[in-house]
Design an enzyme around this catalytic site. Sequence first.
Site, PDB file in Angstrom:
ATOM      1  N   ASN B  23       0.825  -1.403  15.818  1.00  0.00           N
ATOM      2  CA  ASN B  23       0.972  -0.569  14.765  1.00  0.00           C
ATOM      3  C   ASN B  23      -0.050   0.243  14.768  1.00  0.00           C
ATOM      4  O   ASN B  23      -1.614   0.426  14.340  1.00  0.00           O
ATOM      5  CB  ASN B  23       0.504  -1.233  12.938  1.00  0.00           C
ATOM      6  CG  ASN B  23      -0.047  -0.381  12.031  1.00  0.00           C
ATOM      7  OD1 ASN B  23      -0.588   0.382  11.756  1.00  0.00           O
ATOM      8  ND2 ASN B  23       1.437  -1.253  11.212  1.00  0.00           N
ATOM      9  N   SER B  46       5.771   0.062  12.115  1.00  0.00           N
ATOM     10  CA  SER B  46       5.131   0.970  11.194  1.00  0.00           C
ATOM     11  C   SER B  46       5.443   0.579   9.253  1.00  0.00           C
ATOM     12  O   SER B  46       6.501  -0.556   9.575  1.00  0.00           O
ATOM     13  CB  SER B  46       6.383   2.511  11.168  1.00  0.00           C
ATOM     14  OG  SER B  46       5.401   3.217  10.162  1.00  0.00           O
ATOM     15  N   GLU B  47       4.345   0.330   8.723  1.00  0.00           N
ATOM     16  CA  GLU B  47       4.565  -0.852   7.710  1.00  0.00           C
ATOM     17  C   GLU B  47       5.029  -0.576   6.647  1.00  0.00           C
ATOM     18  O   GLU B  47       5.183  -1.232   5.958  1.00  0.00           O
ATOM     19  CB  GLU B  47       3.073  -1.369   7.585  1.00  0.00           C
ATOM     20  CG  GLU B  47       2.123  -0.080   6.408  1.00  0.00           C
ATOM     21  CD  GLU B  47       1.392   1.265   7.683  1.00  0.00           C
ATOM     22  OE1 GLU B  47       1.756   1.262   9.028  1.00  0.00           O
ATOM     23  OE2 GLU B  47       0.164   1.940   7.628  1.00  0.00           O
ATOM     24  N   ASN B  48       5.436   0.709   6.842  1.00  0.00           N
ATOM     25  CA  ASN B  48       6.460   0.536   5.563  1.00  0.00           C
ATOM     26  C   ASN B  48       8.042   0.446   5.785  1.00  0.00           C
ATOM     27  O   ASN B  48       8.677   0.997   4.690  1.00  0.00           O
ATOM     28  CB  ASN B  48       6.828   2.861   5.454  1.00  0.00           C
ATOM     29  CG  ASN B  48       7.355   3.684   6.710  1.00  0.00           C
ATOM     30  OD1 ASN B  48       6.679   2.919   7.509  1.00  0.00           O
ATOM     31  ND2 ASN B  48       7.765   4.240   6.409  1.00  0.00           N
ATOM     32  N   SER B  88       7.426  -6.590   5.735  1.00  0.00           N
ATOM     33  CA  SER B  88       5.967  -5.942   7.201  1.00  0.00           C
ATOM     34  C   SER B  88       4.751  -6.184   6.380  1.00  0.00           C
ATOM     35  O   SER B  88       3.687  -6.636   7.917  1.00  0.00           O
ATOM     36  CB  SER B  88       6.750  -4.192   5.882  1.00  0.00           C
ATOM     37  OG  SER B  88       5.553  -3.990   7.245  1.00  0.00           O
TER      38      SER B  88
END
Lengths: 236, 219
Positions: B23, B46-48, B88
Amino acid sequence: MIRKVVANADLALDGLADGMTLMVGGFGLCGIPENLIAALRLRGSRNLTCIANNAGVDGFGLGLLLESRQIRKMISSYVGENDEFERQMLSGELEVELIPQGTLAERCRAAGAGIPAFFTPAGVGTEVAEGKEVRLFHGKPYLMELAFDADFALVKAWKGDEAGNLIFKGTARNFNPMMAMAGRITVAEVEELVPAGMLDPNAIHVPGIFVHRIFQGAHYQKRIEQRTVRPKNTPL
Amino acid sequence: MALDKNGIARRIAQELREGWYVNLGIGIPTLVANFVPEGFALEFQSENGILGMGPFPFEGEEDADLINAGKQTITSLPGASFFDSATSFGMIRARKVQLTVLGAMEVSDRGDIANWKIPGRMVKGMGGAMDLVASADNIIVAMQHSNREGESKLLSACTLPLTGVGCVKKVVTDLAVLEIDPQRGFILLERAPGVSIDEIIAKTGGRLIVEGDVPEMVL
């Protein structure tokens, strides 16, 4: 089949009153319920508490409701792109609660899963932990966080059917599924609304049981916050 | 000479290992993706809500429904997947992501990090940083050694509100690569090309351990 279809965004917000708590889906401007936000602005409801990862930008997304002073409190994880937001926050007109993004997501998920609280390591030892129960599991500290309680959840999906089933596209999924699960009344706007039977049941991301009202949105702008490209014919 | 942002990213790329899910935070960390060797088997999260994030799209091929956590338009690679925010952060808290690279305003010699708030001046929020630093096994901070006022960002204790406690393992700055041993402090591993140990000592606020010959980075 239980029919969930309403004619438009205005009708979809029936019963939404001043002072209510709303969840609003989206990450930045990606996957936000554009039609519902516009309808909410026209409706003029005030003193709202909004649970949303971000606060939109000046002139779009939740920025529209900040501009019209309809939001009393924001519960978000990141709010860096909005001058009007910053002005209202620094002047004290707007109450802001900043919480870790994973905690925000899980507090939505918990609400939609019938779980009143959970423990997370996020925020241990920081000001986020102030006033919260800390418990050790396997020797490591965790914070107790509570499920949200929202009167309305306003979400946006790519496709939906008359039964309220939803399918999302790309990273526009983000907070929308958990918020859909969490609302006392969940309203979904979709880019394409189809008759029941047209969506593959294997492909459904949110089952219709969580969605109370659904309609096809119009005039999607789908603005891009950071347009980043590479010229053609360049190697990776 | 001190490294520029791309130099910092290039050095951090050397820390990547095949088989890792990684990340990258906003800013310098995002640049790390540009220095992954061709054919290197790793995936960016990607945390979205994407695993298997690819480079920026070609002009004209941007998709408003496909962005990274910095809200930049991106592409997806073969084998990519999309998921919701709860999933996520589930993979983040459950330590499925092997490396997190993020920026910071301050790092302490015990591994504390501050990067989300300057009281009275800047309040943007923590985004996913608190979740990431609370759970990741391996956290590398990418930042300048000093702030704009010339003050060290490597301190004995953070002065700003914390993002996480005792979590940073390594710091790569424009001047040095440092490992954090919470008992001993910043251990100087490498110097940027042409940067002296004396300069690093002068510009480091927290406890700094200099052992033997400290090699220059090989970039």
